[in-house]
Design a protein around this motif. Structure first.
Motif: not given
Length: 462
Positions: A175-186
């Protein structure tokens, strides 16, 4: 609208099989201590597919405890006044939270089974939050893209270093890794949208992400990403409309609905339709919403969202045009109690604002000019601030905006007046007629031409 996006979160699941779920206890306990508790309401926010948006957590002698039933790992939002903390929860585990109400930022602590997960998540969130927006919005996209990529890589390396030190749930790690990915993406989508043109290949980062993933719907950063992604796709469609089509009422809203119709994942499509309809209702109220409601009822296949939409619609009807404006009695700058009923016979323009709100600050010069231009007319200007610190509000008003009637409300956005007027963010403007009935629960802002046109029309009709 953006400030109204993603009000709460429920369950979170990444790479968790149904068989594993069956082996987990569904109970999770969130408990803790609040030093110097001042009667501020403690809540757990959760809007996804529910008829009620929040669970009020009773606090007795500075202690609280609540048991939640979860089918899978989840992220919820803990709220206390203007404090919001996203907390990672997992069935069969417990979380302890403690803080001093007089110094929340420096006293917030985690304990219990999920102590490490939430401490790590909080640390990553703070790291991602330390963004120099003043730099980003003044630089070309190639430099801002490099900045965001550096932030992403740095955050992931930092997360890796923490996970090497501590044992955490595998669900949390993914979850933490995916959260970083989508945070930067948006954030990259936001930055791209702020520029008239984007260089070739700017949006290639989207190829590294799964755009539609119902397993991530309860992840806050994914839901933010999905919102901005849909907005980006809608803007493409809107730009292709001719000059007549794009002037049609709600043209962009209808293009958003068409964008959503093209989504392949049924659960993602259902959530996106619900969220878009909800934001339309909250921003523009019930006027002309029946036709949108019909579209929603035809296309929605999820009863949870139907329940939530009915709840939101009935709530909004309480402050629809023509309904009696909720009465209030609040303290002014001189310590006097002032009630709405005192202004009967006059139009009332209410401004809900905060000293710490940048949007309120941007509207302030226009508010002062509007007051100056109409102060001799039959219009009363009432400013209501639910600032947490009364002295901060008082000093600000006396120095910068001591015009009309300035009132203070305690308990921040949990105050009775902000709840009755369904204020979800500031600034919010409400227009009330001479009989004390609502003209517009989401009135135009001071900087708009519309509010002057409305005032002039009302004054001519007298």
């Amino acid at each position: 609208m953006k400030n109204l996006i993603i009000l709460g979160l429920s369950s979170l699941l990444i790479c968790l099989s149904c068989q594993n779920n069956k082996n987990l206890s569904n109970e999770v306990t969130v408990a803790g201590t609040i030093e110097n508790h001042d009667q501020t309401v403690l809540k757990i926010l959760d809007v996804m597919g529910r008829g009620s948006w929040e669970d009020v957590v009773p606090v007795t002698e500075n202690r609280f405890s609540i048991n939640l039933t979860l089918e899978r790992p989840a992220i919820k939002t803990l709220m206390y006044g203007d404090m919001r903390k996203d907390i990672f929860l997992q069935p069969g585990k417990s979380l302890e939270v403690s803080f001093d109400a007089l110094n929340i930022e420096n006293s917030f602590r985690y304990g219990g089974d999920l102590k490490i997960e939430n401490a790590v998540f909080d640390s990553i969130s703070q790291r991602l939050g330390n963004i120099d927006y003043s730099y980003l919005y003044t630089q070309p996209l190639d430099l801002t893209s490099l900045y965001m990529d550096s932030l992403k890589n740095d955050s992931k390396e930092y997360l890796k270093s923490l996970l090497n030190k501590y044992i955490t749930s595998p669900y949390f790690e993914e979850y933490a890794n995916a959260s970083i990915d989508y945070n930067v993406a948006y954030l990259k989508i936001m930055l791209g949208d702020s520029q008239e043109e984007q260089y070739a290949g700017y949006y290639d980062f989207l190829n590294e992400l799964k755009i539609e993933d119902h397993d991530l719907l309860d992840m806050p950063d994914y839901r933010m990403f999905l919102y901005f992604y849909l907005e980006m796709e809608t803007n493409k469609r809107y730009k292709d409309l001719d000059s007549i089509q794009n002037q049609t009422a709600d043209a962009k809203f209808y293009e958003t609905l068409k964008t959503i119709e093209n989504l392949k994942d049924e659960e993602v499509r259902a959530y996106s339709l619900y969220n878009t309809m909800l934001m339309q209702l909250k921003e523009f109220g019930t006027v002309d919403f029946d036709r949108h409601f019909g579209y929603f009822n035809t296309h929605n296949l999820d009863e949870r969202y139907a329940e939530q939409m009915r709840f939101a619609y009935e709530e909004k009807k309480r402050i629809a045009p023509g309904q009696p404006a909720p009465e209030f009695t609040l303290e002014d700058v001189d310590g006097n109690q002032v009630s709405l009923s005192e202004f009967k016979g006059k139009y009332v323009y209410v401004d809900f604002w905060l000293t710490t709100c940048s949007r309120s600050a941007r509207e302030l010069p226009y508010f002062l000019k509007l007051y100056s231009d109409y102060k001799e007319d039959n219009i009363v200007f009432v400013s209501i601030s639910p600032d947490k610190d009364k002295n901060t509000w008082l000093d600000f008003v006396k120095e910068k905006r001591n015009v009309g009637t300035s009132l203070w409300s305690d308990k921040f956005l949990d105050s009775e007046v902000t709840k009755n007027y369904q204020v979800l963010g500031t600034p919010t403007y409400v227009l009330i007629d001479k009989e004390g009935n609502i003209i517009d629960p989401v009135a135009a802002k001071p900087s708009s031409k519309e509010i002057r046109e409305t005032f002039d029309l009302l004054l001519k009709s007298k």
